[in-house]
Design a protein around this motif. Structure first.
Motif, PDB file in Angstrom:
ATOM      1  N   MET A 266      -0.479 -30.123  47.421  1.00 28.98           N
ATOM      2  CA  MET A 266      -0.582 -29.738  46.017  1.00 28.98           C
ATOM      3  C   MET A 266       0.816 -29.372  45.537  1.00 28.98           C
ATOM      4  O   MET A 266       1.256 -28.230  45.604  1.00 28.98           O
ATOM      5  CB  MET A 266      -1.543 -28.558  45.866  1.00 28.98           C
ATOM      6  CG  MET A 266      -1.663 -28.021  44.458  1.00 28.98           C
ATOM      7  SD  MET A 266      -2.821 -26.621  44.395  1.00 28.98           S
ATOM      8  CE  MET A 266      -2.146 -25.698  43.019  1.00 28.98           C
ATOM      9  N   LYS A 267       1.519 -30.357  45.014  1.00 30.32           N
ATOM     10  CA  LYS A 267       2.909 -30.162  44.596  1.00 30.32           C
ATOM     11  C   LYS A 267       3.009 -29.503  43.222  1.00 30.32           C
ATOM     12  O   LYS A 267       3.895 -28.676  42.983  1.00 30.32           O
ATOM     13  CB  LYS A 267       3.650 -31.494  44.589  1.00 30.32           C
ATOM     14  CG  LYS A 267       3.629 -32.227  45.920  1.00 30.32           C
ATOM     15  CD  LYS A 267       4.271 -31.412  47.030  1.00 30.32           C
ATOM     16  CE  LYS A 267       4.301 -32.185  48.346  1.00 30.32           C
ATOM     17  NZ  LYS A 267       4.878 -31.371  49.454  1.00 30.32           N
ATOM     18  N   LEU A 268       2.110 -29.896  42.308  1.00 29.78           N
ATOM     19  CA  LEU A 268       2.070 -29.302  40.971  1.00 29.78           C
ATOM     20  C   LEU A 268       0.668 -28.771  40.710  1.00 29.78           C
ATOM     21  O   LEU A 268      -0.321 -29.278  41.242  1.00 29.78           O
ATOM     22  CB  LEU A 268       2.438 -30.338  39.901  1.00 29.78           C
ATOM     23  CG  LEU A 268       3.837 -30.953  39.975  1.00 29.78           C
ATOM     24  CD1 LEU A 268       4.034 -31.953  38.829  1.00 29.78           C
ATOM     25  CD2 LEU A 268       4.921 -29.886  39.948  1.00 29.78           C
ATOM     26  N   TRP A 269       0.593 -27.753  39.862  1.00 28.07           N
ATOM     27  CA  TRP A 269      -0.685 -27.149  39.510  1.00 28.07           C
ATOM     28  C   TRP A 269      -0.830 -27.137  37.989  1.00 28.07           C
ATOM     29  O   TRP A 269      -0.014 -26.545  37.293  1.00 28.07           O
ATOM     30  CB  TRP A 269      -0.752 -25.724  40.068  1.00 28.07           C
ATOM     31  CG  TRP A 269      -1.995 -24.955  39.696  1.00 28.07           C
ATOM     32  CD1 TRP A 269      -3.188 -25.457  39.290  1.00 28.07           C
ATOM     33  CD2 TRP A 269      -2.146 -23.523  39.718  1.00 28.07           C
ATOM     34  NE1 TRP A 269      -4.090 -24.448  39.051  1.00 28.07           N
ATOM     35  CE2 TRP A 269      -3.481 -23.251  39.302  1.00 28.07           C
ATOM     36  CE3 TRP A 269      -1.306 -22.468  40.060  1.00 28.07           C
ATOM     37  CZ2 TRP A 269      -3.968 -21.952  39.207  1.00 28.07           C
ATOM     38  CZ3 TRP A 269      -1.793 -21.177  39.960  1.00 28.07           C
ATOM     39  CH2 TRP A 269      -3.109 -20.931  39.545  1.00 28.07           C
ATOM     40  N   HIS A 270      -1.865 -27.812  37.485  1.00 31.99           N
ATOM     41  CA  HIS A 270      -2.227 -27.698  36.074  1.00 31.99           C
ATOM     42  C   HIS A 270      -3.057 -26.438  35.912  1.00 31.99           C
ATOM     43  O   HIS A 270      -4.188 -26.371  36.386  1.00 31.99           O
ATOM     44  CB  HIS A 270      -3.029 -28.922  35.621  1.00 31.99           C
ATOM     45  CG  HIS A 270      -2.207 -29.933  34.910  1.00 31.99           C
ATOM     46  ND1 HIS A 270      -2.731 -30.826  33.998  1.00 31.99           N
ATOM     47  CD2 HIS A 270      -0.866 -30.176  34.943  1.00 31.99           C
ATOM     48  CE1 HIS A 270      -1.763 -31.595  33.522  1.00 31.99           C
ATOM     49  NE2 HIS A 270      -0.629 -31.215  34.092  1.00 31.99           N
ATOM     50  N   ILE A 271      -2.502 -25.461  35.215  1.00 28.65           N
ATOM     51  CA  ILE A 271      -3.176 -24.178  35.078  1.00 28.65           C
ATOM     52  C   ILE A 271      -3.770 -24.055  33.672  1.00 28.65           C
ATOM     53  O   ILE A 271      -3.178 -24.470  32.680  1.00 28.65           O
ATOM     54  CB  ILE A 271      -2.199 -23.016  35.388  1.00 28.65           C
ATOM     55  CG1 ILE A 271      -2.954 -21.690  35.502  1.00 28.65           C
ATOM     56  CG2 ILE A 271      -1.096 -22.931  34.352  1.00 28.65           C
ATOM     57  CD1 ILE A 271      -2.083 -20.545  36.019  1.00 28.65           C
ATOM     58  N   ASN A 272      -4.946 -23.470  33.611  1.00 29.57           N
ATOM     59  CA  ASN A 272      -5.665 -23.260  32.368  1.00 29.57           C
ATOM     60  C   ASN A 272      -6.697 -22.175  32.639  1.00 29.57           C
ATOM     61  O   ASN A 272      -6.970 -21.856  33.792  1.00 29.57           O
ATOM     62  CB  ASN A 272      -6.356 -24.565  31.936  1.00 29.57           C
ATOM     63  CG  ASN A 272      -6.712 -24.598  30.465  1.00 29.57           C
ATOM     64  OD1 ASN A 272      -6.649 -23.586  29.766  1.00 29.57           O
ATOM     65  ND2 ASN A 272      -7.107 -25.764  29.989  1.00 29.57           N
ATOM     66  N   ASP A 273      -7.240 -21.587  31.603  1.00 26.30           N
ATOM     67  CA  ASP A 273      -8.334 -20.635  31.778  1.00 26.30           C
ATOM     68  C   ASP A 273      -9.558 -21.190  31.070  1.00 26.30           C
ATOM     69  O   ASP A 273      -9.467 -22.138  30.291  1.00 26.30           O
ATOM     70  CB  ASP A 273      -7.953 -19.261  31.236  1.00 26.30           C
ATOM     71  CG  ASP A 273      -8.651 -18.125  31.977  1.00 26.30           C
ATOM     72  OD1 ASP A 273      -9.685 -18.381  32.626  1.00 26.30           O
ATOM     73  OD2 ASP A 273      -8.171 -16.975  31.902  1.00 26.30           O
ATOM     74  N   ARG A 274     -10.699 -20.588  31.338  1.00 26.88           N
ATOM     75  CA  ARG A 274     -11.955 -21.133  30.842  1.00 26.88           C
ATOM     76  C   ARG A 274     -12.879 -19.989  30.452  1.00 26.88           C
ATOM     77  O   ARG A 274     -13.143 -19.097  31.257  1.00 26.88           O
ATOM     78  CB  ARG A 274     -12.595 -21.987  31.933  1.00 26.88           C
ATOM     79  CG  ARG A 274     -13.821 -22.781  31.523  1.00 26.88           C
ATOM     80  CD  ARG A 274     -14.149 -23.778  32.639  1.00 26.88           C
ATOM     81  NE  ARG A 274     -15.299 -24.615  32.271  1.00 26.88           N
ATOM     82  CZ  ARG A 274     -16.544 -24.357  32.606  1.00 26.88           C
ATOM     83  NH1 ARG A 274     -16.823 -23.280  33.323  1.00 26.88           N
ATOM     84  NH2 ARG A 274     -17.526 -25.167  32.239  1.00 26.88           N
ATOM     85  N   GLY A 275     -13.341 -20.011  29.195  1.00 25.52           N
ATOM     86  CA  GLY A 275     -14.230 -18.955  28.748  1.00 25.52           C
ATOM     87  C   GLY A 275     -14.649 -19.162  27.303  1.00 25.52           C
ATOM     88  O   GLY A 275     -14.460 -20.236  26.726  1.00 25.52           O
ATOM     89  N   TYR A 276     -15.195 -18.124  26.711  1.00 25.20           N
ATOM     90  CA  TYR A 276     -15.619 -18.155  25.303  1.00 25.20           C
ATOM     91  C   TYR A 276     -15.066 -16.890  24.669  1.00 25.20           C
ATOM     92  O   TYR A 276     -15.444 -15.783  25.045  1.00 25.20           O
ATOM     93  CB  TYR A 276     -17.139 -18.203  25.193  1.00 25.20           C
ATOM     94  CG  TYR A 276     -17.635 -18.487  23.788  1.00 25.20           C
ATOM     95  CD1 TYR A 276     -17.874 -19.794  23.379  1.00 25.20           C
ATOM     96  CD2 TYR A 276     -17.861 -17.453  22.879  1.00 25.20           C
ATOM     97  CE1 TYR A 276     -18.325 -20.068  22.099  1.00 25.20           C
ATOM     98  CE2 TYR A 276     -18.314 -17.726  21.593  1.00 25.20           C
ATOM     99  CZ  TYR A 276     -18.545 -19.031  21.204  1.00 25.20           C
ATOM    100  OH  TYR A 276     -18.985 -19.315  19.933  1.00 25.20           O
ATOM    101  N   THR A 277     -14.153 -17.041  23.714  1.00 24.43           N
ATOM    102  CA  THR A 277     -13.403 -15.886  23.233  1.00 24.43           C
ATOM    103  C   THR A 277     -13.820 -15.402  21.851  1.00 24.43           C
ATOM    104  O   THR A 277     -13.283 -14.416  21.364  1.00 24.43           O
ATOM    105  CB  THR A 277     -11.899 -16.220  23.209  1.00 24.43           C
ATOM    106  OG1 THR A 277     -11.683 -17.402  22.410  1.00 24.43           O
ATOM    107  CG2 THR A 277     -11.379 -16.460  24.609  1.00 24.43           C
ATOM    108  N   ARG A 278     -14.757 -16.084  21.184  1.00 20.45           N
ATOM    109  CA  ARG A 278     -15.170 -15.637  19.859  1.00 20.45           C
ATOM    110  C   ARG A 278     -16.110 -14.435  19.967  1.00 20.45           C
ATOM    111  O   ARG A 278     -16.939 -14.351  20.866  1.00 20.45           O
ATOM    112  CB  ARG A 278     -15.874 -16.775  19.107  1.00 20.45           C
ATOM    113  CG  ARG A 278     -14.945 -17.939  18.792  1.00 20.45           C
ATOM    114  CD  ARG A 278     -15.680 -19.013  18.008  1.00 20.45           C
ATOM    115  NE  ARG A 278     -14.819 -20.170  17.774  1.00 20.45           N
ATOM    116  CZ  ARG A 278     -15.215 -21.275  17.135  1.00 20.45           C
ATOM    117  NH1 ARG A 278     -16.461 -21.372  16.688  1.00 20.45           N
ATOM    118  NH2 ARG A 278     -14.376 -22.276  16.958  1.00 20.45           N
TER     119      ARG A 278
END
Length: 349
Positions: A266-278
């Motif tokens: 795993m040379k690179l990592w695509h990072i993101n978060d996941r949820g519902y913020t409203r």
């Protein structure tokens, strides 16, 4: 009959005219919105900027590069000045690099534009801009370029030369379209094609990575997914991975286990978060989760960060492709930058 035909054609003509007016009006409104967002973040280029990154060994010899995926800023690049100001905002927020997409630095077909737009990841009209000049003026580096397997198979040297022209030694395959990830034979054939493409690029001193979405989680045997086959049947000398934890979480996978399985591949990592913020109240007890700023969602990013650091990840690329704060991708990457700085900042610098 002729009278009815003339009436029909008149109605069609009026309808087409109204559609054209609607599209033109929407385009003008969108450009005004984009210009307003970019102006609110305008910044001047300076000789030095705060850049966050972290050593992954005790001797501080290995640096983790931080970057933003180009798809995140596609809508902001409606002209050269806005594109440049957006790139400067990325640099000013502390990121070192950008990850480019070949379909965004060249003119794309209307089909590609429509597909990306309706998937919530509009590529905008940046393909007409001078990206080598933009990158140079912004002071950002290019961590990698996303391409496709067919293009590499057709002319690996051309792909490699383009990567080198942007100062990167890494090309990423973004996944396959119109491909049967539920077939064991197809998954095995894909692994061999990746090996061949990776070997061809290696002869040009370019590294090949494979980027996942959630489709690779399709079962091809009772115990294995297509992603398992791709990992196990590719040669680490020619093929490694840019792991996207968001899409694997979306598909219901055990994300930490997959990261551990990849290890130093795993040379690179695509990072993101996941949820519902409203904020509520909510009409139903079921909410549809979506991408959100780092630390704002429900993914266990702290655990994932620890695994990535332990396994020697070389770069971390932010990709929050929609659901931005105030519908503003620049504001979104700035907010996520605070999490990136906290987790990946070298406090000794």
């Amino acid at each position: 009959m002729k009278r009815n035909m003339k009436k029909f054609l008149k109605i069609i003509s009026v309808f087409i005219f109204l559609v054209i007016i609607f599209i033109a009006g929407y385009g003008i409104k969108e450009n005004v919105r984009i210009n307003k967002i970019v102006r609110s973040h305008i910044t001047e280029q300076t000789a030095e900027r705060n850049v966050f990154g972290k050593s992954n060994d005790a001797n501080d010899t290995e640096h983790i590069t931080t970057a933003v995926q180009q798809i995140m800023i596609g809508t902001m690049c409606n002209n050269y000045d806005n594109a440049l100001q957006t790139l400067l905002a990325i640099k000013n927020a502390g990121y070192e690099s950008i990850e480019l997409n070949d379909f965004m630095i060249h003119k794309s077909s209307m089909l590609v534009k429509l597909m990306t737009k309706f998937s919530g990841m509009s590529i905008g009209s940046g393909g007409k801009l001078d990206w080598p000049k933009l990158i140079e003026e912004s002071g950002l580096k290019v961590i990698s370029i996303h391409s496709n397997l067919g293009r590499i198979e057709n002319n690996a040297k051309a792909v490699a030369d383009e990567a080198k022209s942007f100062g990167t030694d890494t090309v990423v395959i973004t996944g396959m379209y119109k491909f049967n990830y539920s077939s064991l034979d197809d998954a095995e054939q894909l692994a061999q094609r990746l090996n061949q493409a990776g070997e061809a690029l290696s002869e040009e001193r370019i590294h090949l990575l494979y980027h996942n979405h959630n489709v690779e989680l399709q079962k091809v045997t009772s115990k294995k997914t297509a992603y398992d086959i791709i990992i196990e049947e590719t040669n680490a000398a020619y093929v490694n991975f840019e792991f996207d934890s968001y899409w694997m979480a979306d598909g219901g996978a055990n994300v930490p286990a997959l990261m551990e399985k990849l290890g130093n591949r795993m040379k690179l990592w695509h990072i993101n978060d996941r949820g519902y913020t409203r904020s509520g109240p909510y009409m139903t007890p079921i909410l549809k989760e979506n991408a959100t700023e780092l630390g704002s969602g429900n993914m266990d990013l702290d655990t994932l960060s620890a695994i990535a650091l332990k396994n020697g990840v070389e770069g971390i690329v932010l990709e929050t492709h929609k659901n931005w704060i105030d519908n503003d991708p620049i504001r979104s990457l700035q907010v996520s930058g605070k999490y990136m700085q906290e987790k990946f900042c070298d406090t000794e610098n």
